[in-house]
Design a protein around this motif. Structure first.
Motif, mmCIF file in Angstrom:
data_model
loop_
_atom_site.group_PDB
_atom_site.id
_atom_site.type_symbol
_atom_site.label_atom_id
_atom_site.label_comp_id
_atom_site.label_asym_id
_atom_site.label_seq_id
_atom_site.Cartn_x
_atom_site.Cartn_y
_atom_site.Cartn_z
ATOM 1 N N SER A 133 0.797 -1.228 0.000
ATOM 2 C CA SER A 133 0.000 0.000 0.000
ATOM 3 C C SER A 133 0.827 1.274 0.000
ATOM 4 O O SER A 133 0.288 2.366 -0.218
ATOM 5 C CB SER A 133 -0.928 0.021 1.225
ATOM 6 O OG SER A 133 -0.203 -0.164 2.426
ATOM 7 N N ALA A 201 -11.107 -6.344 1.138
ATOM 8 C CA ALA A 201 -11.111 -5.042 1.812
ATOM 9 C C ALA A 201 -11.533 -3.916 0.873
ATOM 10 O O ALA A 201 -12.195 -2.964 1.294
ATOM 11 C CB ALA A 201 -9.721 -4.760 2.383
ATOM 12 N N THR A 202 -11.166 -4.025 -0.399
ATOM 13 C CA THR A 202 -11.475 -2.962 -1.359
ATOM 14 C C THR A 202 -12.816 -3.169 -2.054
ATOM 15 O O THR A 202 -13.354 -2.239 -2.652
ATOM 16 C CB THR A 202 -10.387 -2.870 -2.441
ATOM 17 O OG1 THR A 202 -10.296 -4.128 -3.130
ATOM 18 C CG2 THR A 202 -9.037 -2.533 -1.828
ATOM 19 N N ASP A 265 -6.972 -6.910 9.062
ATOM 20 C CA ASP A 265 -7.190 -5.609 9.691
ATOM 21 C C ASP A 265 -6.360 -4.538 8.996
ATOM 22 O O ASP A 265 -6.833 -3.412 8.780
ATOM 23 C CB ASP A 265 -6.826 -5.675 11.170
ATOM 24 C CG ASP A 265 -7.730 -6.613 11.944
ATOM 25 O OD1 ASP A 265 -8.921 -6.714 11.599
ATOM 26 O OD2 ASP A 265 -7.245 -7.257 12.895
ATOM 27 N N ARG A 268 -8.046 -3.775 5.619
ATOM 28 C CA ARG A 268 -9.276 -2.975 5.805
ATOM 29 C C ARG A 268 -8.936 -1.517 6.079
ATOM 30 O O ARG A 268 -9.517 -0.610 5.486
ATOM 31 C CB ARG A 268 -10.076 -3.560 6.967
ATOM 32 C CG ARG A 268 -11.410 -2.844 7.229
ATOM 33 C CD ARG A 268 -11.986 -3.173 8.584
ATOM 34 N NE ARG A 268 -11.104 -2.731 9.664
ATOM 35 C CZ ARG A 268 -10.557 -3.539 10.564
ATOM 36 N NH1 ARG A 268 -10.768 -4.842 10.514
ATOM 37 N NH2 ARG A 268 -9.784 -3.049 11.525
ATOM 38 N N ASP A 269 -7.981 -1.280 6.973
ATOM 39 C CA ASP A 269 -7.632 0.095 7.333
ATOM 40 C C ASP A 269 -6.963 0.825 6.168
ATOM 41 O O ASP A 269 -7.203 2.021 5.946
ATOM 42 C CB ASP A 269 -6.721 0.106 8.555
ATOM 43 C CG ASP A 269 -7.449 -0.320 9.828
ATOM 44 O OD1 ASP A 269 -8.690 -0.379 9.807
ATOM 45 O OD2 ASP A 269 -6.763 -0.604 10.827
ATOM 46 N N ALA A 271 -7.447 0.215 2.987
ATOM 47 C CA ALA A 271 -8.485 0.502 1.997
ATOM 48 C C ALA A 271 -9.325 1.699 2.430
ATOM 49 O O ALA A 271 -9.651 2.584 1.623
ATOM 50 C CB ALA A 271 -9.373 -0.723 1.808
ATOM 51 N N LYS A 272 -9.647 1.749 3.711
ATOM 52 C CA LYS A 272 -10.449 2.849 4.231
ATOM 53 C C LYS A 272 -9.708 4.183 4.087
ATOM 54 O O LYS A 272 -10.318 5.230 3.856
ATOM 55 C CB LYS A 272 -10.788 2.591 5.703
ATOM 56 C CG LYS A 272 -11.775 3.568 6.315
ATOM 57 C CD LYS A 272 -12.044 3.223 7.784
ATOM 58 C CE LYS A 272 -12.670 1.843 7.920
ATOM 59 N NZ LYS A 272 -13.015 1.549 9.333
ATOM 60 N N ALA A 273 -8.385 4.128 4.196
ATOM 61 C CA ALA A 273 -7.574 5.334 4.079
ATOM 62 C C ALA A 273 -7.319 5.743 2.621
ATOM 63 O O ALA A 273 -6.694 6.767 2.368
ATOM 64 C CB ALA A 273 -6.231 5.150 4.793
ATOM 65 N N GLY A 274 -7.806 4.931 1.684
ATOM 66 C CA GLY A 274 -7.674 5.271 0.266
ATOM 67 C C GLY A 274 -6.386 4.830 -0.378
ATOM 68 O O GLY A 274 -6.016 5.343 -1.455
ATOM 69 N N ASP A 277 -7.158 3.585 -3.947
ATOM 70 C CA ASP A 277 -8.128 4.289 -4.786
ATOM 71 C C ASP A 277 -7.526 4.475 -6.180
ATOM 72 O O ASP A 277 -6.348 4.824 -6.314
ATOM 73 C CB ASP A 277 -8.469 5.648 -4.191
ATOM 74 C CG ASP A 277 -9.305 5.518 -2.927
ATOM 75 O OD1 ASP A 277 -9.766 4.407 -2.631
ATOM 76 O OD2 ASP A 277 -9.505 6.534 -2.232
#
Length: 278
Positions: A133, A201-202, A265, A268-269, A271-274, A277
């Motif tokens: 990431s 996650a995405t 985990d 997931r985090d 992906a949530k933070a972008g 994207d």
């Protein structure tokens, strides 16, 4: 952490890097005086320019040492020997070194740093989860492909946030001097399984594309990496992915008293933070 430790000054080398910025931030949150060393920062520090080492080390009580590009890389052993001597001359009280798990050349560099006699703690880490990431891999993953020459080998990916927590504990708490810790994630995953976790996650497919070392070297050269550097990286990956690191350790629990974060985990985090994207 004692008040005395809060008053210490800690040099963080490569303080803008994947682990360096995390360690620097956490130390600052604990009230430690942080000297953030980097090529272009307020405290100049460059592994390729030894003249920057002594000024950065001057007045520091401890240092977090993370060598770029890798402790198993060409020239790392010589650099560690010289850096240890500079740290000893500056009166630095202890060093904490990030090393690679299962890397024989990195062990040689560890020994070279130890020669100067400055109290040393070594933390050997497995493959970072954040490699997916943060950095060159992230773009491919965002486009739905994880390309790497790992075959079906499993790896206990460690979250860089866990690693940073370990480093900060070792730097600020007693009882770690002279120790060598191996830190990993809590379970083994193949790169295919890692891609599937990221996909969940995405919410979109991420496909693992296994390639040969030769193919991967060609890809690295296509994006501008010099042939010699690309060859060395592929040789390192080939060695690391031969299965000898396909096991977990309790290093994180030894230092922190808790289990490491699960890869799901992390995904997931991120992906949530972008992180992925498009």
């Amino acid at each position: 952490m004692t008040e005395n430790l809060k008053q210490e000054t800690v040099l963080v080398t490569a303080a803008t890097g994947k682990t360096g910025h995390r360690v620097a931030e956490r130390l600052a949150e604990r009230g430690v005086q942080v000297r953030a060393g980097s090529r272009r920062g307020a405290v100049p520090f460059d592994w390729e320019d030894p003249s920057t080492w002594a000024p950065a080390l001057g007045g520091a009580d401890a240092a977090y040492v993370t060598y770029y590009p890798d402790l198993a890389g060409p020239g790392a052993t010589e650099a560690m020997r010289a850096f240890g001597q500079a740290a000893a001359a500056a009166g630095v009280g202890r060093l904490v070194l990030l090393s690679g798990r299962g890397e024989p050349d990195a062990v040689e560099a560890e020994s070279a740093l130890r020669e100067a006699g400055v109290p040393l703690t070594v933390v050997r880490a497995s493959f970072f989860a954040q490699n997916f990431s943060e950095g060159p891999m992230a773009e491919g993953v965002a486009q739905g492909e994880l390309v790497f020459p790992a075959g079906g080998t499993a790896e206990p990916f460690i979250d860089a946030d866990d690693l940073a927590d370990v480093m900060v504990a070792v730097l600020t708490e007693e009882g770690h001097t002279g120790e060598t810790y191996e830190v990993t994630g809590s379970r083994l995953l193949t790169f295919q399984e890692a891609a599937e976790e990221i996909g969940r996650a995405t919410g979109r497919e991420v496909r693992y594309v296994p390639v040969t070392g030769e193919e991967y070297q060609g890809m690295l050269q296509q994006v501008g990496l010099p042939a010699q550097d690309a060859q060395w990286l592929v040789e390192l990956f080939t060695m690391l992915m031969d299965g000898h690191n396909a096991s977990t350790t309790d290093g994180v629990r030894q230092v922190l008293g808790r289990a490491p974060r699960d890869f799901a985990d992390y995904a997931r985090d991120a992906a949530k933070a972008g992180a992925w994207d498009a």
